[in-house]
Design a protein around this motif. Structure first.
Motif, short mmCIF file in Angstrom:
data_model
loop_
_atom_site.label_atom_id
_atom_site.label_comp_id
_atom_site.label_asym_id
_atom_site.label_seq_id
_atom_site.Cartn_x
_atom_site.Cartn_y
_atom_site.Cartn_z
N MET A 165 75.97 50.76 -61.13
CA MET A 165 76.03 50.88 -59.56
C MET A 165 77.57 50.49 -58.22
N TYR A 166 77.49 50.00 -58.95
CA TYR A 166 79.46 49.37 -58.01
C TYR A 166 80.10 51.19 -58.44
N GLU A 167 80.27 51.08 -59.81
CA GLU A 167 81.07 52.14 -60.19
C GLU A 167 80.67 53.73 -59.31
N ALA A 168 79.21 53.69 -59.06
CA ALA A 168 78.84 54.95 -58.32
C ALA A 168 78.97 55.41 -56.93
N HIS A 169 78.75 53.62 -56.58
CA HIS A 169 78.92 53.33 -55.04
C HIS A 169 80.44 53.55 -54.65
N ARG A 170 81.84 53.07 -55.25
CA ARG A 170 82.58 53.26 -55.28
C ARG A 170 83.52 53.87 -55.41
N ASN A 171 83.17 55.09 -56.54
CA ASN A 171 83.36 56.45 -57.41
C ASN A 171 82.65 57.83 -56.85
N GLY A 172 81.59 57.77 -56.04
CA GLY A 172 80.90 58.63 -56.08
C GLY A 172 79.68 58.67 -57.06
N ARG A 173 80.44 58.50 -58.45
CA ARG A 173 79.34 58.39 -59.89
C ARG A 173 79.71 57.32 -60.53
N ALA A 174 78.23 57.76 -61.56
CA ALA A 174 79.09 56.51 -62.94
C ALA A 174 78.23 57.18 -63.80
N VAL A 175 79.14 56.88 -64.94
CA VAL A 175 77.88 57.55 -66.61
C VAL A 175 76.66 55.90 -66.17
N VAL A 176 75.48 56.55 -66.55
CA VAL A 176 74.64 55.25 -67.22
C VAL A 176 75.36 54.84 -68.49
N LYS A 177 75.23 56.43 -69.08
CA LYS A 177 74.25 55.62 -70.56
C LYS A 177 74.67 57.09 -70.97
N SER A 178 75.25 57.48 -72.69
CA SER A 178 75.87 58.83 -73.07
C SER A 178 74.78 58.68 -74.91
N CYS A 179 73.94 60.08 -74.34
CA CYS A 179 73.30 60.05 -75.93
C CYS A 179 72.78 60.93 -75.72
N HIS A 180 71.94 61.67 -76.41
CA HIS A 180 71.67 62.48 -77.65
C HIS A 180 71.45 63.59 -75.92
N LYS A 181 70.77 64.95 -76.18
CA LYS A 181 70.42 66.12 -74.78
C LYS A 181 69.30 65.71 -74.28
N GLU A 182 67.72 65.81 -75.25
CA GLU A 182 66.48 65.01 -74.95
C GLU A 182 66.20 63.74 -74.00
N LEU A 183 67.27 62.70 -74.68
CA LEU A 183 66.87 61.49 -74.21
C LEU A 183 67.61 61.83 -72.94
N ALA A 184 69.19 62.72 -73.01
CA ALA A 184 69.52 61.70 -71.49
C ALA A 184 68.97 62.29 -70.36
N GLU A 185 67.93 63.71 -71.04
CA GLU A 185 67.13 64.44 -70.54
C GLU A 185 66.03 63.26 -69.50
N LEU A 186 64.94 62.65 -70.49
CA LEU A 186 63.87 61.66 -70.00
C LEU A 186 64.75 60.80 -68.65
N TYR A 187 66.02 59.98 -69.54
CA TYR A 187 66.25 58.75 -68.86
C TYR A 187 66.86 59.83 -67.30
N GLU A 188 67.71 61.26 -66.80
CA GLU A 188 67.47 61.77 -66.01
C GLU A 188 66.38 62.55 -64.62
N GLU A 189 64.95 61.79 -65.58
CA GLU A 189 63.10 62.65 -64.65
C GLU A 189 63.56 61.04 -64.28
N ARG A 190 63.39 59.77 -65.66
CA ARG A 190 62.89 58.87 -65.13
C ARG A 190 63.83 57.78 -63.38
N LEU A 191 64.81 58.56 -63.59
CA LEU A 191 65.93 58.33 -62.58
C LEU A 191 65.53 58.69 -61.66
N LEU A 192 65.41 60.55 -61.33
CA LEU A 192 65.10 61.08 -60.32
C LEU A 192 63.82 60.71 -59.86
N GLY A 193 62.51 60.30 -60.74
CA GLY A 193 61.41 59.34 -60.43
C GLY A 193 61.03 58.66 -59.23
#
Length: 97
Positions: free
Chosen positions: A59-87
């Motif tokens: 959260m602090y990295e995103a606040h300071r830099n405008g963006r932050a990597v939450v997690k690195s994983c395979h594409k399907e899981l990344a899409e799931l996590y993106e959907e959860r955060l957007l939701g």
């Protein structure tokens, strides 16, 4: 008298596994619609294994830099996590790592 032993088929372990491809990053973007404590709680709940300490750091990295990597994983899981955060109202995206 010799007994015949059945011939066992050899199976390839790699043949059964799906190829995962390149890792993808789940990226949290800074926004002014969510409070800092709320972002930490949402990250903790939406991403399995996320600790409060790690969520606060993201959260602090995103606040300071405008963006932050939450997690690195395979594409399907990344899409799931993106959907959860957007939701939950956070601003997030995915990109190749």
């Amino acid at each position: 008298m010799a007994t015949a032993h059945p011939i066992k088929e050899k199976r390839s372990r790699t043949g059964n596994k799906a190829r995962l491809g390149l890792p993808w990053n789940v990226v949290l973007h800074n926004d002014w619609n969510n409070s800092m404590p709320r972002v930490v709680v949402v990250l903790k709940r939406a991403i399995p294994g996320m600790t409060y300490k790690r969520a606060a750091a993201v959260m602090y990295e995103a606040h300071r830099n405008g963006r932050a990597v939450v997690k690195s994983c395979h594409k399907e899981l990344a899409e799931l996590y993106e959907e959860r955060l957007l939701g939950k109202g956070l601003s997030a995206s995915i990109e190749p790592a």
